[in-house]
Each structure stands twice: as C-alpha cells, then as structure tokens.
Design a protein around this motif. Structure first.
Motif, mmCIF file in Angstrom:
data_model
loop_
_atom_site.group_PDB
_atom_site.id
_atom_site.type_symbol
_atom_site.label_atom_id
_atom_site.label_comp_id
_atom_site.label_asym_id
_atom_site.label_seq_id
_atom_site.Cartn_x
_atom_site.Cartn_y
_atom_site.Cartn_z
ATOM 1 N N SER A 16 -0.425 -1.622 4.216
ATOM 2 C CA SER A 16 -0.407 -2.851 3.430
ATOM 3 C C SER A 16 0.996 -3.080 2.862
ATOM 4 O O SER A 16 1.749 -2.131 2.627
ATOM 5 N N PHE A 17 1.337 -4.343 2.653
ATOM 6 C CA PHE A 17 2.648 -4.674 2.090
ATOM 7 C C PHE A 17 2.849 -4.016 0.731
ATOM 8 O O PHE A 17 3.944 -3.589 0.386
ATOM 9 N N TRP A 18 1.792 -3.935 -0.062
ATOM 10 C CA TRP A 18 1.902 -3.403 -1.424
ATOM 11 C C TRP A 18 2.129 -1.902 -1.460
ATOM 12 O O TRP A 18 2.463 -1.353 -2.507
ATOM 13 N N LEU A 25 8.325 -2.756 -5.403
ATOM 14 C CA LEU A 25 9.360 -3.383 -6.241
ATOM 15 C C LEU A 25 8.993 -4.827 -6.589
ATOM 16 O O LEU A 25 9.235 -5.280 -7.710
ATOM 17 N N THR A 26 8.397 -5.548 -5.653
ATOM 18 C CA THR A 26 7.967 -6.912 -5.918
ATOM 19 C C THR A 26 6.886 -6.936 -6.993
ATOM 20 O O THR A 26 6.911 -7.771 -7.904
ATOM 21 N N ILE A 32 6.979 -7.267 -14.862
ATOM 22 C CA ILE A 32 8.020 -7.342 -15.896
ATOM 23 C C ILE A 32 8.308 -8.799 -16.246
ATOM 24 O O ILE A 32 8.434 -9.158 -17.429
ATOM 25 N N GLY A 33 8.390 -9.663 -15.258
ATOM 26 C CA GLY A 33 8.647 -11.080 -15.511
ATOM 27 C C GLY A 33 7.520 -11.731 -16.293
ATOM 28 O O GLY A 33 7.754 -12.537 -17.199
#
Length: 82
Positions: A16-18, A25-26, A32-33
């Motif tokens: 999986s991408f995650w 990092l994404t 955080i944002g």
C-alpha cells in the motif's frame, strides 16, 4: 488463466502507498498541517491563548472640557489619545 495468476501475484507483492516512506511522510505532514491549522484557528477565535489587549484604560487627566479620542496603543504600551 496464466494472466490472472500473474496479476494476482503482482497484487500480493505490491504494498500500500501508506506503508512506503513517501506515504508515511505524506501522512505525518498532513497530520502536522491539520493540527497547526486547528491551533491557529482556535487562537484566532480566542478560545486558546492570551488576550493581548491592555486591561486598564487610563485617560489623560484634564481640567478643561476638551474631548479626547482614543487613537490606539504605542509600541511601548502607552495609550495614545488626541
């Protein structure tokens, strides 16, 4: 049938991408944002943080009937009246 087996084994090997470093990092950057935006929004509304407006409003003493208008605060904290 062979084509179906290849696609099945390819999907088992891909992750999986995650679970990849860019995905992690994404995700961290997004969290955080979002937390930063929430804190700044609550601070802007006044639900958290200190109120920076002066609490005492002293008027200049004057014996005449002059009218003083509050103009604002100087950078030193003094009240400016005209």
């Amino acid at each position: 049938m062979e084509n179906n087996d290849q696609s099945q084994s390819a999907s088992e090997n891909s992750s999986s991408f995650w679970t990849t470093l860019p995905g992690i990092l994404t995700g961290i950057t997004g969290v955080i944002g979002a937390v930063t935006a929430l804190i700044l929004g609550l601070q802007e509304v006044g639900l958290i943080g200190q109120n920076s407006t002066p609490t005492s409003t002293t008027q200049p003493s004057s014996q005449s009937n002059e009218r003083w208008e509050f103009m604002g605060s100087a950078s030193t904290g003094e009240i400016v009246s005209v």
